[in-house]
Structures are given as structure tokens and as C-alpha cells.
Design a protein around this motif. Sequence first.
Motif, PDB file in Angstrom:
ATOM      1  N   VAL A   1      -3.053   1.729   9.327  1.00  0.00           N
ATOM      2  CA  VAL A   1      -2.356   0.605   8.710  1.00  0.00           C
ATOM      3  C   VAL A   1      -3.220  -0.648   8.782  1.00  0.00           C
ATOM      4  CG1 VAL A   1      -0.252  -0.804   8.716  1.00  0.00           C
ATOM      5  CG2 VAL A   1      -0.170   1.588   9.507  1.00  0.00           C
ATOM      6  N   ALA A   2      -3.446  -1.279   7.643  1.00  0.00           N
ATOM      7  CA  ALA A   2      -4.066  -2.604   7.629  1.00  0.00           C
ATOM      8  C   ALA A   2      -2.955  -3.608   7.919  1.00  0.00           C
ATOM      9  CB  ALA A   2      -4.717  -2.877   6.287  1.00  0.00           C
ATOM     10  N   ASP A   3      -2.861  -3.995   9.191  1.00  0.00           N
ATOM     11  CA  ASP A   3      -1.792  -4.875   9.659  1.00  0.00           C
ATOM     12  C   ASP A   3      -2.244  -6.311   9.433  1.00  0.00           C
ATOM     13  OD1 ASP A   3       0.498  -5.823  10.831  1.00  0.00           O
ATOM     14  OD2 ASP A   3       0.070  -5.051  12.837  1.00  0.00           O
ATOM     15  N   SER A   4      -2.058  -6.754   8.204  1.00  0.00           N
ATOM     16  CA  SER A   4      -2.680  -7.978   7.710  1.00  0.00           C
ATOM     17  C   SER A   4      -2.327  -9.215   8.537  1.00  0.00           C
ATOM     18  CB  SER A   4      -2.278  -8.199   6.255  1.00  0.00           C
ATOM     19  OG  SER A   4      -2.852  -9.364   5.745  1.00  0.00           O
TER      20      SER A   4
ATOM     21  N   GLY B   1       0.801  -1.210   0.000  1.00  0.00           N
ATOM     22  CA  GLY B   1       0.000   0.000   0.000  1.00  0.00           C
ATOM     23  C   GLY B   1       0.836   1.263   0.000  1.00  0.00           C
ATOM     24  N   ILE B   2       0.304   2.325  -0.640  1.00  0.00           N
ATOM     25  CA  ILE B   2       1.039   3.579  -0.758  1.00  0.00           C
ATOM     26  C   ILE B   2       0.040   4.726  -0.640  1.00  0.00           C
ATOM     27  CG2 ILE B   2       0.877   3.568  -3.275  1.00  0.00           C
ATOM     28  CD1 ILE B   2       3.732   4.698  -3.372  1.00  0.00           C
ATOM     29  N   ILE B   3       0.443   5.786   0.060  1.00  0.00           N
ATOM     30  CA  ILE B   3      -0.405   6.961   0.243  1.00  0.00           C
ATOM     31  C   ILE B   3       0.493   8.189   0.233  1.00  0.00           C
ATOM     32  CG2 ILE B   3      -0.336   6.982   2.774  1.00  0.00           C
ATOM     33  CD1 ILE B   3      -3.496   7.569   0.644  1.00  0.00           C
ATOM     34  N   MET B   4      -0.095   9.368   0.033  1.00  0.00           N
ATOM     35  CA  MET B   4       0.682  10.597  -0.018  1.00  0.00           C
ATOM     36  C   MET B   4       0.012  11.665   0.826  1.00  0.00           C
ATOM     37  SD  MET B   4       1.828  12.811  -3.377  1.00  0.00           S
ATOM     38  CE  MET B   4       3.214  11.757  -3.850  1.00  0.00           C
ATOM     39  N   ASP B   5       0.798  12.486   1.517  1.00  0.00           N
ATOM     40  CA  ASP B   5       0.236  13.615   2.239  1.00  0.00           C
ATOM     41  C   ASP B   5       0.290  14.867   1.373  1.00  0.00           C
ATOM     42  OD1 ASP B   5       2.785  14.771   2.479  1.00  0.00           O
ATOM     43  OD2 ASP B   5       3.042  14.199   4.575  1.00  0.00           O
TER      44      ASP B   5
ATOM     45  N   PRO C   1       2.287  -5.598   6.965  1.00  0.00           N
ATOM     46  CA  PRO C   1       1.321  -4.516   6.715  1.00  0.00           C
ATOM     47  C   PRO C   1       1.096  -4.349   5.220  1.00  0.00           C
ATOM     48  CG  PRO C   1       3.483  -3.600   7.230  1.00  0.00           C
ATOM     49  CD  PRO C   1       3.578  -5.075   7.467  1.00  0.00           C
ATOM     50  N   LEU C   2      -0.181  -4.144   4.841  1.00  0.00           N
ATOM     51  CA  LEU C   2      -0.498  -4.094   3.411  1.00  0.00           C
ATOM     52  C   LEU C   2      -1.144  -2.785   2.961  1.00  0.00           C
ATOM     53  CD1 LEU C   2      -1.831  -7.721   2.783  1.00  0.00           C
ATOM     54  CD2 LEU C   2       0.386  -6.765   2.120  1.00  0.00           C
TER      55      LEU C   2
ATOM     56  N   ASN D   1      -7.289 -11.069   7.709  1.00  0.00           N
ATOM     57  CA  ASN D   1      -6.417 -10.598   6.637  1.00  0.00           C
ATOM     58  C   ASN D   1      -6.894  -9.269   6.043  1.00  0.00           C
ATOM     59  OD1 ASN D   1      -4.287 -10.632   4.745  1.00  0.00           O
ATOM     60  ND2 ASN D   1      -5.506 -11.780   3.260  1.00  0.00           N
ATOM     61  N   PRO D   2      -7.019  -8.223   6.859  1.00  0.00           N
ATOM     62  CA  PRO D   2      -7.408  -6.914   6.322  1.00  0.00           C
ATOM     63  C   PRO D   2      -6.360  -6.390   5.355  1.00  0.00           C
ATOM     64  CG  PRO D   2      -6.582  -6.672   8.560  1.00  0.00           C
ATOM     65  CD  PRO D   2      -6.682  -8.151   8.297  1.00  0.00           C
ATOM     66  N   ASN D   3      -6.832  -5.709   4.329  1.00  0.00           N
ATOM     67  CA  ASN D   3      -5.916  -5.274   3.278  1.00  0.00           C
ATOM     68  C   ASN D   3      -6.115  -3.810   2.930  1.00  0.00           C
ATOM     69  OD1 ASN D   3      -4.548  -4.925   0.726  1.00  0.00           O
ATOM     70  ND2 ASN D   3      -4.488  -7.136   0.527  1.00  0.00           N
TER      71      ASN D   3
END
Length: 361
Positions: free
Chosen positions: A130-133, A65-69, A117-118, A170-172
Motif C-alpha cells: 500500500v502506498a500510504d500517501s 488504486g485498484i488491483i486484482m488477484d 492510501p492511494l 506523498n507516495p502514490n
Amino acid sequence: MKFTFTHFISISAISFPILIASSCTKKSIPPKASQYGLTTTFAGSGYAGSADSIGLMASFNGPAGIIMDAAGNLYVADSGNNEIREITPYGVVSTIAGNINKGSANGTGIAASFANPLGLAIDASGNLYVADSGNNMIRKITTAGLVTTLAGSGAVGATNGTATAATFNNPNGIAVDFAGNVYVNDTGNNSIRMISTTGVVSTLAGSGFAAIANGTGTAASFNTPQGLTFDAAGNLYVADEGNHLIREVSTSGIAGTFAGSGYVGSENGTILKASFNEPYASTLDSKGNMYIADVGNNMIRKITLNDTVTTFAGSGSVGFVNGTGTTVAFDEPFGLITDGSNNLYISDFGNNVIRKIVIKQ
């Protein structure tokens, strides 16, 4: 380790002015690549590792996973390293939370631990989620770097409830709306869960069974849903990997099919006749075009405003090649996000790098 967010972005359809380059030094930002459709490597050596450094000297291990501020900092769920990494607009890569050892410890910075983490999201106050899978948990990282458990007991299950009384499987994918509610693709449970601002976990959509059905709430069904993203109107888009579709959940909770025929393939064309192969994530640019990480095809697909699906980048073969269009090669592109200058950033999972594509014409 302390880090800050200047202000908020939670969905890719919001734009903000930033400047990003494919390689850099701390003293200056080099000229941007400006050729439309050009794919370059923004960060990562291509070798599996966890080195903090600049640009191509840094290393990742299965970035997901990727995100931007709003300041243009990228955050990456570095799943193989069990870490959350930050990449500044100057290309400086650092580890803001977690360490290479799997665990579920809360704490500050690298004293905390994760397990594969995904997914990542960010809220209006600048907190990361964080989806800590591997831990079946949803974790929160404050702007001071403090990691806590927002929801999930750690046990595998589908129980609704408050905070750690709830269970996941398994949260994603993960996303945050403007009100601060957190939405989770609970992949193992084939459902979309919601965590309210008071910490109450409920099921927004999904019967829990791997199937395909449109409908409202638990009358709908999904098959291994992965990435989540919102549009500016508050509609939620689900990368329904096992059904090879992009699904849409309206603000009133009605789940429908947004794109894809449901057949495995890489056919371009009108939105419901085109085909995908295990789509993993989607994002929107400032104009409302959608980009899809089509993992099984090793492609980036684009859905234009006239509801046409095209292949934006990727030959379809596994590889690591920069260039334009179908000369480019990926190895399981997982996460993707756009910036306010209409560049697209992709976590190229199998190549252990972050790629960049110019999407502004």
C-alpha cells in the motif's frame, strides 16, 4: 480479518480465467454483460460511505488504486475511508484492513490504520503493498491480514536507506516485479523509488525536480508521477501526470516518452502526437493494449498495438452515466486494472464507485 490469495498476479498483462458480473448474489453469478465497450457500475452506491455489502448496496469514499488477484478478487485503496476494501467475483464488498480513522498503527485487519492510501500492488506470495500517501510510508498486508510498515519513517523527505530509515513524500503509484522488488512513484519527490527484497530503498529514476527529461537514472525527470504498471517484458510505465505523458522506464533504467505530445488536450492519433490531460494510471490487457485513466479529461484512453491513441470511453464531461463509448461519463477515473476475460475495472474516484467496461471483442 483473514483473507487469502490463491496465486499471484502483479501486472495487468498477465491473464487468468475468471468470471465477473456487475451485480450478484452469493448463490449464483448472473450472466455477464457481453457488449463490447459497455460500461456498467460493478460496485458502489455512488454516495460517499464505508458500508460493506453486495454490489450497488456497498459504498466507497474516494476509491483510488485498484488491483486484482488471480482468483478475481479486486482490492481497492479507499482513500477517503482510510481503508483497503475487497470485492469478490460475486460483488461482495468487505474491509480487510484499516478503519475510517486516520493513523499509522500496525496490526491485523481493522486494528491497523492508514492515512489516505492511494496505490496498491500484490506480490508472488499474495501480500498486498500500500502506498500510504498521508503517512509517507509503504505498508504491507500479509495474507493473514497483518499490516506492517515496509519502508518510510513517516517524515517527509527523499532519503534512501533501509526500511524505516528511508523517507518519502506523498507516495502514490506502486508495483511489484517478479523478483519481489517494490517500485514506488514518490510523487512529491518527482522520482521512482525502489525497495529491494532486503528492504533497501534507492532511487531508480528521477532528478527530484519537477521537469521533463529523458535519460538514465537521476538524469531523467518527472512531474508529479502517479500510477505504475509493468509489461510482460519488465518495462515500467509511469503516468507522468504533470507532464501529461506516459513515460517508460526500461529494464536497464532508461526513461523515455512512451505516449503523448506533452500538450494538454484530448487529441487522438499516433502515439507521440496524441494529447492527454493529467493521466493518472495505466494498465495492459492480455493482448498488450494499454488503457489510461485520463483524469483531467474524465476519459479512458486506449493505445492499440499499432501505436494509435483513441478515446475508449468518456464524453469528457464530469458525470455518472453508463453506456458505451463517448456516451459514458466519469468523475475523475483514478485506478484501473484488467482481468483475464478482458474486462476493465475502474475506480471512479469522484463518483465513489467501481465501474466495469467490456473490452473483449
